[in-house]
Scaffold this motif. Structure first.
Motif, PDB file in Angstrom:
ATOM      1  N   VAL A  86      50.936  42.105  10.332  1.00  0.00           N
ATOM      2  CA  VAL A  86      51.630  43.136  11.102  1.00  0.00           C
ATOM      3  C   VAL A  86      50.728  44.377  11.135  1.00  0.00           C
ATOM      4  N   PRO A  87      50.562  45.005  12.300  1.00  0.00           N
ATOM      5  CA  PRO A  87      49.587  46.094  12.402  1.00  0.00           C
ATOM      6  C   PRO A  87      49.940  47.343  11.605  1.00  0.00           C
ATOM      7  N   SER A  88      51.218  47.596  11.363  1.00  0.00           N
ATOM      8  CA  SER A  88      51.619  48.790  10.632  1.00  0.00           C
ATOM      9  C   SER A  88      53.002  48.582  10.041  1.00  0.00           C
ATOM     10  N   VAL A  89      53.243  49.152   8.860  1.00  0.00           N
ATOM     11  CA  VAL A  89      54.564  49.037   8.235  1.00  0.00           C
ATOM     12  C   VAL A  89      55.604  49.864   8.971  1.00  0.00           C
ATOM     13  N   THR A  90      55.173  50.732   9.885  1.00  0.00           N
ATOM     14  CA  THR A  90      56.116  51.526  10.682  1.00  0.00           C
ATOM     15  C   THR A  90      56.346  50.935  12.069  1.00  0.00           C
ATOM     16  N   SER A  91      55.756  49.783  12.339  1.00  0.00           N
ATOM     17  CA  SER A  91      55.912  49.111  13.625  1.00  0.00           C
ATOM     18  C   SER A  91      57.242  48.358  13.687  1.00  0.00           C
ATOM     19  N   ASP A  92      57.794  48.214  14.898  1.00  0.00           N
ATOM     20  CA  ASP A  92      58.988  47.388  15.080  1.00  0.00           C
ATOM     21  C   ASP A  92      58.733  45.949  14.640  1.00  0.00           C
ATOM     22  N   GLN A  93      57.481  45.529  14.672  1.00  0.00           N
ATOM     23  CA  GLN A  93      57.131  44.165  14.276  1.00  0.00           C
ATOM     24  C   GLN A  93      57.346  43.925  12.787  1.00  0.00           C
ATOM     25  N   MET A  94      57.527  45.004  12.040  1.00  0.00           N
ATOM     26  CA  MET A  94      57.727  44.865  10.596  1.00  0.00           C
ATOM     27  C   MET A  94      59.049  44.168  10.273  1.00  0.00           C
ATOM     28  N   ARG A  95      59.976  44.126  11.242  1.00  0.00           N
ATOM     29  CA  ARG A  95      61.276  43.509  10.968  1.00  0.00           C
ATOM     30  C   ARG A  95      61.137  41.997  10.829  1.00  0.00           C
ATOM     31  N   CYS A  96      60.724  41.338  11.884  1.00  0.00           N
ATOM     32  CA  CYS A  96      60.588  39.877  11.845  1.00  0.00           C
ATOM     33  C   CYS A  96      59.280  39.391  12.465  1.00  0.00           C
ATOM     34  N   TYR A  97      58.433  40.329  12.910  1.00  0.00           N
ATOM     35  CA  TYR A  97      57.131  40.007  13.493  1.00  0.00           C
ATOM     36  C   TYR A  97      57.271  39.033  14.664  1.00  0.00           C
ATOM     37  N   GLN A  98      58.317  39.226  15.462  1.00  0.00           N
ATOM     38  CA  GLN A  98      58.621  38.251  16.506  1.00  0.00           C
ATOM     39  C   GLN A  98      57.657  38.331  17.679  1.00  0.00           C
TER      40      GLN A  98
END
Length: 230
Positions: free
Chosen positions: A48-60
């Motif tokens: 995941v590119p950043s812990v503050t990214s929306d992708q941090m939830r489930c990396y969907q």
């Protein structure tokens, strides 16, 4: 020749990274992405590119469930994920769950809001010569669903945060996946320590910005809330 060298370098990087594509439920190991929402890194294996990214939830890879099904499991039973290519980096392993709100199902809910509670955290063993990370090298990681949580639909989230380059802010590398569960049995205890993703972590958290090599740390504090217990 330069093109071949570049391709080999990219392949080497991909092999050093990993995904969590398959759910483990008791003695059953499912197919890739059968019960796990397909992640953005399903081909690249990158973090995941950043812990503050929306992708941090489930990396969907995309909104929705990406065709994933929902596995029925009992409260108190063992669940986990296969680490495809194996966990090649040192770092902290954690599991979270989130109860699906009334009127929705595990295959339709996006997991947004302060709904996630931590059920497992595994940091390092600390010795004079350095840190030893139990998850490093693992091809399967498992935990136990709390026996006291109410029955219903849940998302199960695994994260392994690689810390080999974490001496500066943003250097930690999270690898994340979410599986869809229907939990049976259980109890009536309401989980505490609820957090959101993104939101639970900041790049400068002590467990995310740390030089794990030198000077040898004398302690380690995992990011996020305390583990919820029954």
């Amino acid at each position: 020749m330069q093109m071949i060298t570049g391709l080999l370098a990219l392949a080497s990087v991909a092999q050093a990274h990993y995904t969590f594509p398959s759910l483990i439920a008791g003695s059953t190991t499912t197919n890739k992405w059968e019960y796990v929402r397909k992640t953005t890194n399903y081909q690249s294996n990158g973090p995941v590119p950043s812990v503050t990214s929306d992708q941090m939830r489930c990396y969907q890879l995309a909104p929705g469930n990406e065709g994933a099904k929902t596995m029925t499991v009992a409260a108190g039973s063992s669940v986990g994920f296969v680490a495809d290519a194996g966990i090649s980096h040192p770092g902290v392993l954690q599991f979270y769950m989130a109860k699906v709100p009334s009127g929705q199902t595990a295959d339709s809910w996006d997991g947004s809001g302060a709904v996630w509670f931590k059920i497992f955290s595994q940091g390092p063993s600390i010795g004079p010569s350095g840190l030893t990370w139990p998850s490093q090298g693992a091809s399967r990681v498992t935990t136990t669903i709390p026996s006291c949580i109410p029955a219903g639909d849940y998302l199960l989230r695994v994260e392994h945060i690689a810390l080999h380059s974490a001496s500066s802010a943003g250097g930690a590398q999270p690898y994340v996946s979410c599986a869809q569960l229907t939990v049976t049995g259980g109890g009536s205890k309401t989980p505490t320590g609820l957090v959101s993703f993104p939101g639970a972590y900041q790049p400068t958290d002590p467990g995310l910005m740390i030089n794990i090599y030198y000077p040898v740390p004398t302690s380690y504090t995992a990011p996020g809330p305390a583990v919820f217990t029954c």
